[in-house]
Design a protein around this motif. Structure first.
Motif, PDB file in Angstrom:
ATOM      1  N   MET A   1      -1.501   0.871  -8.680  1.00  0.00           N
ATOM      2  CA  MET A   1      -0.610  -0.286  -8.710  1.00  0.00           C
ATOM      3  C   MET A   1      -1.216  -1.409  -9.553  1.00  0.00           C
ATOM      4  SD  MET A   1       1.017  -2.494  -5.544  1.00  0.00           S
ATOM      5  CE  MET A   1       2.487  -1.461  -5.325  1.00  0.00           C
ATOM      6  N   ARG A   2      -0.389  -1.965 -10.422  1.00  0.00           N
ATOM      7  CA  ARG A   2      -0.778  -3.149 -11.188  1.00  0.00           C
ATOM      8  C   ARG A   2      -0.392  -4.379 -10.372  1.00  0.00           C
ATOM      9  NH1 ARG A   2       2.189  -5.228 -15.441  1.00  0.00           N
ATOM     10  NH2 ARG A   2       3.284  -3.235 -15.637  1.00  0.00           N
ATOM     11  N   LEU A   3      -1.372  -5.228 -10.112  1.00  0.00           N
ATOM     12  CA  LEU A   3      -1.164  -6.387  -9.248  1.00  0.00           C
ATOM     13  C   LEU A   3      -0.891  -7.623 -10.102  1.00  0.00           C
ATOM     14  CD1 LEU A   3      -4.091  -5.691  -6.746  1.00  0.00           C
ATOM     15  CD2 LEU A   3      -1.656  -5.140  -6.445  1.00  0.00           C
ATOM     16  N   HIS A   4       0.179  -8.336  -9.735  1.00  0.00           N
ATOM     17  CA  HIS A   4       0.566  -9.551 -10.449  1.00  0.00           C
ATOM     18  C   HIS A   4       0.642 -10.684  -9.430  1.00  0.00           C
ATOM     19  CE1 HIS A   4       2.463 -12.195 -13.330  1.00  0.00           C
ATOM     20  NE2 HIS A   4       3.513 -12.344 -12.551  1.00  0.00           N
ATOM     21  N   PHE A   5      -0.302 -11.619  -9.506  1.00  0.00           N
ATOM     22  CA  PHE A   5      -0.395 -12.701  -8.536  1.00  0.00           C
ATOM     23  C   PHE A   5       0.470 -13.889  -8.979  1.00  0.00           C
ATOM     24  CE2 PHE A   5      -4.218 -10.196  -8.225  1.00  0.00           C
ATOM     25  CZ  PHE A   5      -4.416 -10.056  -6.855  1.00  0.00           C
ATOM     26  N   VAL A   6       1.229 -14.435  -8.050  1.00  0.00           N
ATOM     27  CA  VAL A   6       2.097 -15.569  -8.364  1.00  0.00           C
ATOM     28  C   VAL A   6       1.885 -16.663  -7.332  1.00  0.00           C
ATOM     29  CG1 VAL A   6       3.817 -14.068  -9.436  1.00  0.00           C
ATOM     30  CG2 VAL A   6       4.066 -14.707  -7.034  1.00  0.00           C
TER      31      VAL A   6
ATOM     32  N   ARG B   1       0.832  -1.209   0.000  1.00  0.00           N
ATOM     33  CA  ARG B   1       0.000   0.000   0.000  1.00  0.00           C
ATOM     34  C   ARG B   1       0.859   1.248   0.000  1.00  0.00           C
ATOM     35  NH1 ARG B   1      -3.306  -1.687   4.695  1.00  0.00           N
ATOM     36  NH2 ARG B   1      -3.104   0.468   5.360  1.00  0.00           N
ATOM     37  N   ALA B   2       1.928   1.238   0.794  1.00  0.00           N
ATOM     38  CA  ALA B   2       2.787   2.423   0.865  1.00  0.00           C
ATOM     39  C   ALA B   2       3.511   2.654  -0.459  1.00  0.00           C
ATOM     40  CB  ALA B   2       3.796   2.265   1.999  1.00  0.00           C
ATOM     41  N   THR B   3       3.979   1.569  -1.089  1.00  0.00           N
ATOM     42  CA  THR B   3       4.672   1.714  -2.374  1.00  0.00           C
ATOM     43  C   THR B   3       3.721   2.233  -3.443  1.00  0.00           C
ATOM     44  OG1 THR B   3       6.156  -0.105  -1.768  1.00  0.00           O
ATOM     45  CG2 THR B   3       6.090   0.528  -4.088  1.00  0.00           C
ATOM     46  N   ALA B   4       2.487   1.738  -3.432  1.00  0.00           N
ATOM     47  CA  ALA B   4       1.502   2.238  -4.387  1.00  0.00           C
ATOM     48  C   ALA B   4       1.249   3.728  -4.170  1.00  0.00           C
ATOM     49  CB  ALA B   4       0.196   1.447  -4.246  1.00  0.00           C
TER      50      ALA B   4
ATOM     51  N   GLY C   1       4.303  10.174  -9.394  1.00  0.00           N
ATOM     52  CA  GLY C   1       3.988  10.011 -10.807  1.00  0.00           C
ATOM     53  C   GLY C   1       4.709   8.835 -11.434  1.00  0.00           C
ATOM     54  N   MET C   2       4.993   7.793 -10.640  1.00  0.00           N
ATOM     55  CA  MET C   2       5.665   6.603 -11.158  1.00  0.00           C
ATOM     56  C   MET C   2       4.678   5.446 -11.227  1.00  0.00           C
ATOM     57  SD  MET C   2       9.256   6.782  -9.005  1.00  0.00           S
ATOM     58  CE  MET C   2      10.100   5.578 -10.047  1.00  0.00           C
ATOM     59  N   GLU C   3       4.900   4.547 -12.186  1.00  0.00           N
ATOM     60  CA  GLU C   3       4.117   3.329 -12.237  1.00  0.00           C
ATOM     61  C   GLU C   3       4.563   2.383 -11.121  1.00  0.00           C
ATOM     62  OE1 GLU C   3       4.262   1.521 -16.049  1.00  0.00           O
ATOM     63  OE2 GLU C   3       3.420   3.276 -17.094  1.00  0.00           O
ATOM     64  N   THR C   4       3.649   1.567 -10.648  1.00  0.00           N
ATOM     65  CA  THR C   4       3.993   0.590  -9.613  1.00  0.00           C
ATOM     66  C   THR C   4       3.407  -0.765  -9.963  1.00  0.00           C
ATOM     67  OG1 THR C   4       2.039   1.234  -8.289  1.00  0.00           O
ATOM     68  CG2 THR C   4       4.149   2.282  -7.741  1.00  0.00           C
ATOM     69  N   VAL C   5       4.167  -1.795  -9.661  1.00  0.00           N
ATOM     70  CA  VAL C   5       3.736  -3.179  -9.850  1.00  0.00           C
ATOM     71  C   VAL C   5       3.919  -3.902  -8.527  1.00  0.00           C
ATOM     72  CG1 VAL C   5       4.146  -5.355 -11.059  1.00  0.00           C
ATOM     73  CG2 VAL C   5       4.388  -3.177 -12.281  1.00  0.00           C
ATOM     74  N   GLY C   6       2.873  -4.566  -8.069  1.00  0.00           N
ATOM     75  CA  GLY C   6       2.951  -5.363  -6.845  1.00  0.00           C
ATOM     76  C   GLY C   6       2.857  -6.832  -7.173  1.00  0.00           C
TER      77      GLY C   6
END
Length: 312
Positions: free
Chosen positions: A118-123, A79-82, A89-94
């Motif tokens: 934030m774009r979420l990528h589940f692994v 949440r903090a990184t997002a 103004g940066m893109e974020t990927v979690g």
């Protein structure tokens, strides 16, 4: 924080130090104070600001446009990184642990991440466990679709984070005898201990069970400072069964603390820290005259993730 846009609220540093009157400490001659790191920044409270700001400076200086990091379904760090990405103004990927979460309705924590862009990528959990291996990491980055991201580890704990947290210890010099903080990945404790004066002690209360934090903290200090410090220790008795576990005893303690002092108590980290310090005071661990400071890294209650989620 040099990368903060002019329209973004500035951090409140040093964070306030608030003394509490609590007979569970005072009857043993112990003074309890709260280091209100939760008030540093509305979007990056507590150890989130301290651990992220040097990483954000490094990312911007190197020309990165995307931040990529890791966490569980209820990760405060995600949440903090997002939020940091939105502010800068940066893109974020979690990269989120648990591919079984994909396709489900997002919980409030991940919903906030998505709202902040934030774009979420589940692994799957096996791949997630291997994320520190360079080949696995490279594969995860490729699969996420992120182009040349600045990678921040789970919980934000790396050498830059440790250096950022040394200011916490420096702010407490001559103001306490024991500084205590709840620990997930250990970066805050590693930095805080390094910033304290030689006659002060740092105490870490792990919120996860497993007994792995000691070596991790020493490794973090070696990478950040060149050598570990000798002024910290861990008490691993107060995890209450693991991350985000809030059994009735802990919930009752947190409710009572709120009633006594009119302060909200975050359940995943702060409740365990305050419970531990209260128990240690009652056990007589702190000699009469000791000044004990609890570092409050968050006050907003977190949604329990039962047995999952991530550390900070």
């Amino acid at each position: 924080m040099s990368t903060t846009p002019p329209t973004t609220p500035r951090p409140r540093l040093p964070s306030p130090l608030q003394e509490l009157r609590d007979e569970r400490f005072s009857r043993h001659g112990v003074t309890l104070a709260l280091k209100r790191d939760d008030l540093i920044h509305p979007d990056l409270p507590g150890n989130k600001y301290r651990k992220l700001f040097l990483n954000l400076d490094a990312a911007v200086a190197a020309g990165h446009k995307t931040l990529l990091t890791f966490g569980g379904a209820y990760s405060n760090h995600l949440r903090a990184t997002a939020a940091a990405g939105r502010l800068l103004g940066m893109e974020t990927v979690g990269v989120v642990r648990g591919d079984e979460l994909a396709g489900r309705p997002l919980n409030p924590s991940l919903t906030q991440c998505a709202a902040d862009g934030m774009r979420l990528h589940f692994v799957d959990r096996s791949a997630y466990r291997g994320k520190t291996d360079p080949e696995v990491l490279a594969s995860l980055v490729r699969a996420s679709g992120a182009e040349n991201p600045y990678v921040i580890p789970e919980g934000g704990s790396n050498a830059l984070a440790v250096r950022g947290c040394t200011a916490l210890g420096e702010e407490l010099r001559d103001r306490t005898d024991t500084a205590a903080v709840a620990c997930g990945t250990g970066g805050t404790l590693a930095g805080m201990a390094a910033g304290l004066a030689p006659d002060q002690r740092a105490l870490g209360i792990p919120v996860l069970k497993g007994g792995f934090l000691g070596p991790d903290i020493r490794a973090l200090q070696e990478r950040a400072l060149g050598a570990p410090t000798a002024n910290w220790h861990l008490d691993e008795r107060f995890h209450f069964g693991g991350y985000a576990r809030t059994p009735p005893e802990l919930a009752a303690f947190a409710n009572d603390f709120e009633d006594r002092h009119g302060l909200p108590v975050e359940r995943v980290y702060v409740a365990k820290l305050l419970y531990a310090l209260t128990a240690l005071s009652e056990e007589g661990t702190f000699p009469p005259g000791t000044r004990v400071t609890a570092v409050i890294t968050a006050t907003e209650p977190a949604t329990p993730a039962a047995q999952s989620s991530t550390s900070r």
